[in-house]
Design a protein around this motif. Structure first.
Motif, PDB file in Angstrom:
ATOM      1  N   LEU A  10       8.816   8.012  -9.981  1.00  0.00           N
ATOM      2  CA  LEU A  10       9.570   6.787 -10.265  1.00  0.00           C
ATOM      3  C   LEU A  10      10.826   6.656  -9.418  1.00  0.00           C
ATOM      4  CD1 LEU A  10       9.998   4.236 -11.952  1.00  0.00           C
ATOM      5  CD2 LEU A  10      11.092   5.659 -13.709  1.00  0.00           C
ATOM      6  N   LYS A  11      11.579   7.747  -9.266  1.00  0.00           N
ATOM      7  CA  LYS A  11      12.800   7.691  -8.456  1.00  0.00           C
ATOM      8  C   LYS A  11      12.470   7.385  -7.000  1.00  0.00           C
ATOM      9  CE  LYS A  11      16.189  10.694  -9.005  1.00  0.00           C
ATOM     10  NZ  LYS A  11      17.000  11.935  -8.945  1.00  0.00           N
ATOM     11  N   HIS A  12      11.449   8.036  -6.466  1.00  0.00           N
ATOM     12  CA  HIS A  12      11.052   7.818  -5.075  1.00  0.00           C
ATOM     13  C   HIS A  12      10.605   6.371  -4.860  1.00  0.00           C
ATOM     14  CE1 HIS A  12      10.067  12.404  -4.601  1.00  0.00           C
ATOM     15  NE2 HIS A  12      11.344  12.157  -4.865  1.00  0.00           N
ATOM     16  N   GLU A  13       9.852   5.867  -5.821  1.00  0.00           N
ATOM     17  CA  GLU A  13       9.387   4.475  -5.732  1.00  0.00           C
ATOM     18  C   GLU A  13      10.571   3.512  -5.724  1.00  0.00           C
ATOM     19  OE1 GLU A  13       6.534   1.284  -8.168  1.00  0.00           O
ATOM     20  OE2 GLU A  13       6.986   3.269  -9.005  1.00  0.00           O
ATOM     21  N   ALA A  14      11.545   3.765  -6.601  1.00  0.00           N
ATOM     22  CA  ALA A  14      12.719   2.898  -6.692  1.00  0.00           C
ATOM     23  C   ALA A  14      13.514   2.908  -5.391  1.00  0.00           C
ATOM     24  CB  ALA A  14      13.606   3.339  -7.858  1.00  0.00           C
ATOM     25  N   ILE A  15      13.630   4.073  -4.775  1.00  0.00           N
ATOM     26  CA  ILE A  15      14.383   4.188  -3.517  1.00  0.00           C
ATOM     27  C   ILE A  15      13.723   3.373  -2.413  1.00  0.00           C
ATOM     28  CG2 ILE A  15      14.974   5.789  -1.644  1.00  0.00           C
ATOM     29  CD1 ILE A  15      15.453   7.934  -3.806  1.00  0.00           C
ATOM     30  N   ILE A  16      12.434   3.597  -2.199  1.00  0.00           N
ATOM     31  CA  ILE A  16      11.736   2.918  -1.100  1.00  0.00           C
ATOM     32  C   ILE A  16      11.657   1.417  -1.341  1.00  0.00           C
ATOM     33  CG2 ILE A  16       9.554   2.736   0.154  1.00  0.00           C
ATOM     34  CD1 ILE A  16      11.217   5.275   0.730  1.00  0.00           C
ATOM     35  N   GLN A  17      11.373   1.015  -2.584  1.00  0.00           N
ATOM     36  CA  GLN A  17      11.280  -0.417  -2.860  1.00  0.00           C
ATOM     37  C   GLN A  17      12.626  -1.102  -2.708  1.00  0.00           C
ATOM     38  OE1 GLN A  17       8.633  -1.674  -5.951  1.00  0.00           O
ATOM     39  NE2 GLN A  17       9.977  -3.337  -6.616  1.00  0.00           N
ATOM     40  N   LEU A  18      13.708  -0.434  -3.107  1.00  0.00           N
ATOM     41  CA  LEU A  18      15.038  -1.029  -2.971  1.00  0.00           C
ATOM     42  C   LEU A  18      15.416  -1.184  -1.501  1.00  0.00           C
ATOM     43  CD1 LEU A  18      17.644  -2.030  -4.328  1.00  0.00           C
ATOM     44  CD2 LEU A  18      18.477   0.327  -4.274  1.00  0.00           C
ATOM     45  N   ILE A  19      15.150  -0.150  -0.698  1.00  0.00           N
ATOM     46  CA  ILE A  19      15.464  -0.226   0.730  1.00  0.00           C
ATOM     47  C   ILE A  19      14.739  -1.390   1.373  1.00  0.00           C
ATOM     48  CG2 ILE A  19      15.141   0.938   2.957  1.00  0.00           C
ATOM     49  CD1 ILE A  19      15.745   3.575   1.579  1.00  0.00           C
ATOM     50  N   TYR A  20      13.440  -1.518   1.045  1.00  0.00           N
ATOM     51  CA  TYR A  20      12.651  -2.609   1.635  1.00  0.00           C
ATOM     52  C   TYR A  20      13.100  -3.966   1.112  1.00  0.00           C
ATOM     53  CZ  TYR A  20       8.920  -5.996   2.193  1.00  0.00           C
ATOM     54  OH  TYR A  20       8.226  -7.157   2.474  1.00  0.00           O
ATOM     55  N   SER A  21      13.122  -4.138  -0.205  1.00  0.00           N
ATOM     56  CA  SER A  21      13.343  -5.468  -0.779  1.00  0.00           C
ATOM     57  C   SER A  21      14.727  -6.028  -0.484  1.00  0.00           C
ATOM     58  CB  SER A  21      13.102  -5.439  -2.289  1.00  0.00           C
ATOM     59  OG  SER A  21      14.023  -4.586  -2.935  1.00  0.00           O
ATOM     60  N   CYS A  22      15.739  -5.156  -0.344  1.00  0.00           N
ATOM     61  CA  CYS A  22      17.096  -5.616  -0.036  1.00  0.00           C
ATOM     62  C   CYS A  22      17.479  -5.377   1.422  1.00  0.00           C
ATOM     63  CB  CYS A  22      18.099  -4.933  -0.955  1.00  0.00           C
ATOM     64  SG  CYS A  22      17.944  -5.423  -2.691  1.00  0.00           S
ATOM     65  N   ALA A  23      16.508  -4.887   2.226  1.00  0.00           N
ATOM     66  CA  ALA A  23      16.729  -4.635   3.662  1.00  0.00           C
ATOM     67  C   ALA A  23      17.955  -3.753   3.892  1.00  0.00           C
ATOM     68  CB  ALA A  23      16.859  -5.950   4.423  1.00  0.00           C
ATOM     69  N   LEU A  24      18.019  -2.645   3.158  1.00  0.00           N
ATOM     70  CA  LEU A  24      19.173  -1.754   3.255  1.00  0.00           C
ATOM     71  C   LEU A  24      19.024  -0.748   4.392  1.00  0.00           C
ATOM     72  CD1 LEU A  24      19.800  -0.835  -0.496  1.00  0.00           C
ATOM     73  CD2 LEU A  24      20.814  -2.695   0.834  1.00  0.00           C
ATOM     74  N   ARG A  25      20.150  -0.326   4.916  1.00  0.00           N
ATOM     75  CA  ARG A  25      20.162   0.836   5.798  1.00  0.00           C
ATOM     76  C   ARG A  25      20.089   2.076   4.908  1.00  0.00           C
ATOM     77  NH1 ARG A  25      24.166  -2.755   7.783  1.00  0.00           N
ATOM     78  NH2 ARG A  25      23.720  -3.525   9.893  1.00  0.00           N
ATOM     79  N   ILE A  26      19.565   3.161   5.432  1.00  0.00           N
ATOM     80  CA  ILE A  26      19.370   4.360   4.619  1.00  0.00           C
ATOM     81  C   ILE A  26      20.699   4.890   4.067  1.00  0.00           C
ATOM     82  CG2 ILE A  26      19.450   5.950   6.607  1.00  0.00           C
ATOM     83  CD1 ILE A  26      17.262   7.596   5.181  1.00  0.00           C
ATOM     84  N   GLY A  27      21.756   4.811   4.878  1.00  0.00           N
ATOM     85  CA  GLY A  27      23.071   5.270   4.429  1.00  0.00           C
ATOM     86  C   GLY A  27      23.620   4.418   3.303  1.00  0.00           C
ATOM     87  N   GLU A  28      23.329   3.112   3.344  1.00  0.00           N
ATOM     88  CA  GLU A  28      23.786   2.213   2.288  1.00  0.00           C
ATOM     89  C   GLU A  28      23.100   2.541   0.970  1.00  0.00           C
ATOM     90  OE1 GLU A  28      24.621  -1.598   5.265  1.00  0.00           O
ATOM     91  OE2 GLU A  28      22.742  -1.456   4.151  1.00  0.00           O
TER      92      GLU A  28
ATOM     93  N   GLN B  15       0.830  -1.210   0.000  1.00  0.00           N
ATOM     94  CA  GLN B  15       0.000   0.000   0.000  1.00  0.00           C
ATOM     95  C   GLN B  15       0.865   1.262   0.000  1.00  0.00           C
ATOM     96  OE1 GLN B  15      -2.288  -0.765   3.547  1.00  0.00           O
ATOM     97  NE2 GLN B  15      -4.012  -1.654   2.418  1.00  0.00           N
ATOM     98  N   VAL B  16       1.912   1.246   0.808  1.00  0.00           N
ATOM     99  CA  VAL B  16       2.804   2.410   0.902  1.00  0.00           C
ATOM    100  C   VAL B  16       3.485   2.683  -0.435  1.00  0.00           C
ATOM    101  CG1 VAL B  16       4.954   3.264   1.921  1.00  0.00           C
ATOM    102  CG2 VAL B  16       3.215   2.236   3.384  1.00  0.00           C
ATOM    103  N   ILE B  17       4.077   1.649  -1.018  1.00  0.00           N
ATOM    104  CA  ILE B  17       4.800   1.822  -2.283  1.00  0.00           C
ATOM    105  C   ILE B  17       3.846   2.214  -3.413  1.00  0.00           C
ATOM    106  CG2 ILE B  17       6.224   0.650  -4.025  1.00  0.00           C
ATOM    107  CD1 ILE B  17       7.493  -0.953  -1.775  1.00  0.00           C
ATOM    108  N   SER B  18       2.612   1.705  -3.350  1.00  0.00           N
ATOM    109  CA  SER B  18       1.625   2.002  -4.392  1.00  0.00           C
ATOM    110  C   SER B  18       1.203   3.461  -4.398  1.00  0.00           C
ATOM    111  CB  SER B  18       0.393   1.106  -4.221  1.00  0.00           C
ATOM    112  OG  SER B  18       0.726  -0.250  -4.393  1.00  0.00           O
ATOM    113  N   THR B  19       1.362   4.152  -3.268  1.00  0.00           N
ATOM    114  CA  THR B  19       0.967   5.563  -3.212  1.00  0.00           C
ATOM    115  C   THR B  19       2.009   6.480  -3.845  1.00  0.00           C
ATOM    116  OG1 THR B  19       2.018   6.025  -1.065  1.00  0.00           O
ATOM    117  CG2 THR B  19      -0.240   5.133  -1.021  1.00  0.00           C
TER     118      THR B  19
END
Length: 285
Positions: free
Chosen positions: A111-129, A103-107
């Motif tokens: 495109l850049k913002h979506e890619a950032i949030i989805q990448l952080i979630y799907s790869c379990a990244l720290r924000i600095g990484e 739901q969060v990603i769908s809102t």
């Protein structure tokens, strides 16, 4: 004071600590030196007083760590060893369900913002990484990203899920980043504050009332892996935790995941109980 700070930074670099840790530790020592320009003359009571005034338990613990490196590495003093190590209170993060993540990603319409949030979630990244990722860190052949100088100063490779890989491909074709994967409008790379704002707006738009930080996407992803049957040893490897206890501490099993684990185990064990006769069962007790 400047010499102390420079020596401290050089020591941490040689020690192999990450840039993010160094960035957090330097101001702590700077504040300590403002109070005690001659640090070797600071008494245990003065050091403890400085730590107490740092605030919450986790901040005190972080400050103790910085002072420990400073006294041992720069001053060659064991004075800090006489100061007790504070115990941080257990922090229980809010976790998004898989449906809520969707739901969060769908809102997110950018495109850049979506890619950032989805990448952080799907790869379990720290924000600095995430913000420090470079285009060259993406291995298109092996479908993985390289985390350089992560927490603890170590490099790591993280697999990219298919859906996220496809999203990154579309993003790259549109934005064509040259150095950093996610470039800022007026800076070489995106900022942590910008990413926090992206998530904050998405959470609000998705009508989710949980207090979600960017780092909670990492917690959520790890929890979802566990709930879907991934071995905790693999989760520890992906999250790059040195100790299994660190992984155990914030992967909170839901009742459903416990029931699923028990059900799967029972199927494998194939327990065979003697079924009581209906009349005996009904008349029991």
């Amino acid at each position: 004071m400047k010499n102390y700070i420079l020596e401290f930074e050089n020591y941490l670099i040689v020690k192999g600590l990450s840039q993010n840790t160094i960035k957090q530790y330097k101001p702590i020592i700077g504040k300590f030196l403002l109070k005690h320009p001659e640090p070797l003359t600071a008494t245990n009571a003065e050091i403890i007083s400085f730590l107490i005034k740092r605030g919450q338990a986790r901040t005190v613990q972080q400050s103790h760590g910085a002072l420990n490196h400073f006294f041992l590495g720069v001053l060659d003093s064991h004075a800090i060893s006489k100061v007790p190590q504070p115990t941080a209170s257990e922090f229980v993060p809010d976790i998004l369900s898989e449906i809520e993540v969707h739901q969060v990603i769908s809102t997110i319409t950018n495109l850049k913002h979506e890619a950032i949030i989805q990448l952080i979630y799907s790869c379990a990244l720290r924000i600095g990484e995430c913000i420090n990722l470079k285009v060259t860190d993406i291995d298109k052949i092996k479908n993985r990203i390289k985390i350089k100088n992560g927490k603890g100063g170590k490099d790591a490779y993280i697999p990219i899920p298919e859906a996220t890989k496809n999203l990154l491909r579309v993003y790259y074709k549109k934005y064509r980043p040259e150095v950093y994967l996610f470039e800022g409008q007026n800076s070489p790379k995106y900022t942590t504050s910008s990413i926090r704002q992206i998530l904050k707006r998405a959470i609000k738009k998705a009508n989710i009332t949980k207090n979600i930080r960017v780092h909670d996407l990492r917690h959520s992803r790890a929890t979802h892996w566990l709930e879907n049957g991934m071995d905790i040893k693999f989760i520890q490897k992906i999250l790059r935790h040195k100790k299994p206890e660190t992984t155990d501490r914030y992967l909170h099993l839901t009742t459903l995941s416990l029931e699923n684990a028990m059900f799967s185990a029972d199927k494998n064990i194939q327990l065979k109980f003697k079924k009581p006769a209906t009349s005996q069962f009904l008349n029991a007790g």
